[in-house]
Design an enzyme around this catalytic site. Structure first.
Site, PDB file in Angstrom:
ATOM      1  N   SER A 267       0.834  -1.203   0.000  1.00 38.90           N
ATOM      2  CA  SER A 267       0.000   0.000   0.000  1.00 38.90           C
ATOM      3  C   SER A 267       0.867   1.252   0.000  1.00 38.90           C
ATOM      4  O   SER A 267       1.633   1.494  -0.926  1.00 38.90           O
ATOM      5  CB  SER A 267      -0.954  -0.043   1.190  1.00 38.90           C
ATOM      6  OG  SER A 267      -1.859   1.031   1.158  1.00 38.90           O
TER       7      SER A 267
ATOM      8  N   ASP B 222      -3.784   6.126  -2.939  1.00 37.66           N
ATOM      9  CA  ASP B 222      -2.633   5.539  -2.250  1.00 37.66           C
ATOM     10  C   ASP B 222      -1.914   4.572  -3.188  1.00 37.66           C
ATOM     11  O   ASP B 222      -2.272   4.434  -4.364  1.00 37.66           O
ATOM     12  CB  ASP B 222      -3.045   4.888  -0.931  1.00 37.66           C
ATOM     13  CG  ASP B 222      -3.925   3.665  -1.110  1.00 37.66           C
ATOM     14  OD1 ASP B 222      -4.452   3.450  -2.222  1.00 37.66           O
ATOM     15  OD2 ASP B 222      -4.101   2.918  -0.128  1.00 37.66           O
TER      16      ASP B 222
ATOM     17  N   ASP C 256      -1.636   1.319  -3.656  1.00 35.55           N
ATOM     18  CA  ASP C 256      -2.333   0.239  -4.346  1.00 35.55           C
ATOM     19  C   ASP C 256      -3.709   0.676  -4.840  1.00 35.55           C
ATOM     20  O   ASP C 256      -4.500  -0.149  -5.289  1.00 35.55           O
ATOM     21  CB  ASP C 256      -2.433  -1.006  -3.474  1.00 35.55           C
ATOM     22  CG  ASP C 256      -3.160  -0.773  -2.158  1.00 35.55           C
ATOM     23  OD1 ASP C 256      -3.202   0.380  -1.690  1.00 35.55           O
ATOM     24  OD2 ASP C 256      -3.687  -1.739  -1.582  1.00 35.55           O
TER      25      ASP C 256
ATOM     26  N   ASP D  87      -6.513   1.627  -3.627  1.00 40.19           N
ATOM     27  CA  ASP D  87      -7.816   1.216  -3.092  1.00 40.19           C
ATOM     28  C   ASP D  87      -8.403   2.280  -2.166  1.00 40.19           C
ATOM     29  O   ASP D  87      -9.525   2.141  -1.693  1.00 40.19           O
ATOM     30  CB  ASP D  87      -7.733  -0.133  -2.372  1.00 40.19           C
ATOM     31  CG  ASP D  87      -6.835  -0.114  -1.140  1.00 40.19           C
ATOM     32  OD1 ASP D  87      -6.087   0.868  -0.949  1.00 40.19           O
ATOM     33  OD2 ASP D  87      -6.879  -1.086  -0.371  1.00 40.19           O
TER      34      ASP D  87
END
Length: 463
Positions: free
Chosen positions: A113, A252, A254, A256
Site C-alpha cells: 500500500s 494511495d 495500491d 484502493d
C-alpha cells in the site's frame, strides 16, 4: 524462517523485503494459503456429483521492484499444492478484488500500500473477495508455517489474464455518469497503481484530466503514496488551484483508497464522502443498511437515518466492515480512512468506485464541490493523532477513570469511546501493529475539539 508473528498483521501480511519477506517465506505462504483453501472451501476437491469446482488462485501485484518476484514465488507455493494460478499481473488492490468476485476465485495481491519502498506484503481473499484476516485464516496459515510446510504433490499450472478492461467497464456500469457536465479533474497517483488504472476507468468521460505522478515507480520519488498525510496532498492542492480544477483525487500506492480535494484546494473529509455515497446508494434501495466505523463522523449515521437508511456501527478495519456487511446485507460501508465498501462490488473496498460516485454527484448539478460537500459536513474534528505509548492499556484506563463521572456514554467496541454531555466525543484505541494509541475527537466547534484533545493527550502522554 522469518519471524511470522512480526509480518502477519490483523488484515494482511507485511514486512521488509529481504529481512522479513523473501522468496522462500513467500513460497511457503503460498503453499499454506492453498492448504487453507483446500480445508475451508474444498478447493481442488471433486464434489459428490463428480464435478470439480474451479481450483485456481488469482495473483496480482503492484509496481514495487520486489513485487513480480515475490508473486512468482507465491505462485510456486500454490502450484506445488496442485492448484492452478491465474496471474493478472499489474493490478490495484480493488482490481484484484474485482477479479476474485468476477471469476469466483480466491486471490492474493502483492502490495504494501502506502508503506516505503523497502516494504512489501500480501492481501489475501477467498472467492468473491471474502476477506482473510487475523480471525478468518491468517492465524491458521501462520501456525501451519511455524509447524513447517512439507512437500506437495505439484501439478498446478500458471496462466496469464489481463483484467484491466473488464474492471474498468464494471466500475462504470455501477454509476450513472451519463449527462454529467464537463469537469476539470486533477488526479495524483503518487507513482502508484492509480497511474495504471485511472486512465482506463475514466476513459470516455467528459473530463479534462491533469495527471500527477502517473509513472509507476515503487520508490515513490515525489512523495509517499499515503493521501491521509497532509504533506502528501500539497502538490495536488496546488495543481487544483493552478488549473482551476473542479476536483482533485489522491490515491494511495495500491489505489484502493481515494481522498477528495474540492475546487478551493481543501481536503474533503472521508466521512463527508461516506455520507454522500450513502445517500446515493440509499436512493436505489430505501431502508437499506449502511455500515460506518466508530471513528467516522457522527454526521454519517445522522444523514443515513435522515435518508431512510439504517446506520450500523462497527470496529475499524476492513475484515470487520465486510463481516458486518455480510451479516446485515448492507448496501454500503465507509471508513474515515477513505476506504469505501460496496455490496455491488462483492462488499470489497474501491476508492475508484467512490470517486466515480463523487464525479457523478458533482457533474449532475452545477454547484462547486465545496458547496456540494457542505451538505455532508456538520462537525469539527481533530483528525487521527498518534502517541507512542508502551503501556497502552494503562493509559486507556487512566482516561477511562478521568471521564467516568462526566461521560453520558462509554463503550469499548474498539478501544475506548467516550461521549460527553455537550455532544462531543472521542475514541482512543491501540494500534494493531505498533506501540501507539490513536486518538480521534469530534465536537460542534474547533474550540471544544482542541480542549478535549489536549485533556486526553495530557493523560496519554503524561504531560
Amino acid at each position: 524462517m522469518s519471524d511470522l508473528s512480526a509480518i502477519v498483521k490483523a488484515y494482511d501480511i507485511r514486512g521488509i523485503v529481504g529481512e522479513q519477506l523473501n522468496s522462500e517465506v513467500v513460497r511457503d505462504i503460498g503453499a499454506g494459503f492453498a492448504d487453507f483453501l483446500r480445508r475451508v472451501d474444498g478447493l481442488g476437491a471433486t464434489s459428490s456429483d463428480g464435478v470439480t469446482p474451479p481450483q485456481a488462485v488469482i495473483i496480482g501485484h503492484d509496481m514495487r521492484d520486489s513485487s513480480p518476484g515475490l508473486a512468482a514465488a507465491f505462485a510456486r507455493g500454490v502450484t506445488n499444492r496442485g492448484l492452478d494460478v491465474i496471474s493478472v499481473g499489474l493490478a490495484s488492490t480493488d482490481m484484484l478484488y474485482f477479479a476474485s468476485g468476477w471469476l469466483g476465485l480466491p486471490g492474493a495481491m502483492f502490495t504494501a500500500s502506502h508503506n516505503p519502498a523497502r516494504y512489501n506484503g500480501i492481501k489475501l481473499c477467498r472467492a468473491g473477495a471474502a476477506p482473510v484476516g487475523q480471525d478468518s485464516g491468517l492465524e491458521e496459515i501462520r501456525a501451519a508455517l511455524e509447524r513447517g510446510i512439507g512437500p506437495g504433490p505439484g501439478g498446478g499450472g500458471v496462466t496469464e489474464r489481463n483484467m484491466l478492461t473488464d474492471y474498468a467497464r464494471y466500475l462504470r456500469s455501477l454509476v450513472d455518469l451519463s449527462g454529467i457536465r464537463p469537469l476539470r479533474v486533477v488526479v495524483d497517483a503518487g507513482n502508484g497503481m492509480g497511474g495504471y488504472t485511472v486512465p482506463a476507468v475514466l476513459e470516455g468521460l467528459p473530463l479534462h484530466l491533469t495527471a500527477l505522478y502517473f509513472e509507476l515507480d515503487g520508490s515513490f520519488p515525489h512523495h509517499e503514496a499515503n493521501p491521509l498525510d497532509p504533506a502528501n496532498l500539497v502538490d495536488l492542492q496546488a495543481a487544483v488551484r493552478e488549473h482551476g480544477a473542479d476536483l482533485g483525487l489522491a490515491l494511495d500506492g495500491d489505489a484502493d483508497r481515494c481522498v477528495v480535494i474540492d475546487e478551493r484546494g481543501e481536503v474533503v473529509s472521508p466521512s463527508a464522502i461516506t455520507a454522500l455515497v450513502a445517500t446515493r446508494e440509499l436512493a436505489t434501495e430505501p431502508g437499506a443498511v449502511v455500515i460506518y466505523n466508530l471513528i467516522t463522523s457522527q454526521a454519517v449515521p445522522e444523514i443515513v437515518a435522515e435518508h431512510g437508511g439504517r446506520p450500523v456501527r462497527t470496529r475499524v478495519g476492513h475484515s470487520f466492515i465486510k463481516a458486518r456487511m455480510a451479516e446485515t446485507g448492507a448496501i454500503f460501508g465507509g471508513e474515515h480512512s477513505a476506504h469505501y465498501y460496496f455490496r455491488s462490488f462483492w462488499r470489497a473496498d474501491s476508492g475508484m468506485l467512490a470517486a466515480l460516485h463523487v464525479l457523478a454527484a458533482l457533474g449532475h448539478q452545477h454547484h462547486p464541490a465545496s458547496a456540494l460537500m457542505a451538505q455532508f459536513s456538520r462537525y469539527a474534528a481533530s483528525g487521527e493523532i498518534n502517541s507512542t505509548v508502551t503501556d497502552q492499556q494503562g493509559r486507556i484506563a487512566a482516561v477511562r477513570e478521568r471521564f467516568a463521572a462526566r461521560a453520558v456514554e462509554v463503550d469499548e467496541l474498539d478501544g475506548l469511546t467516550v461521549r460527553c454531555p455537550d455532544g462531543s466525543w472521542f475514541n482512543l484505541r491501540p494500534s494493531n501493529t505498533e506501540p501507539l494509541l490513536r486518538l480521534n475527537v469530534e465536537a460542534r466547534d474547533t474550540t471544544t475539539v482542541e480542549a478535549l484533545r489536549d485533556e486526553v493527550l495530557a493523560l496519554v502522554r503524561g504531560n
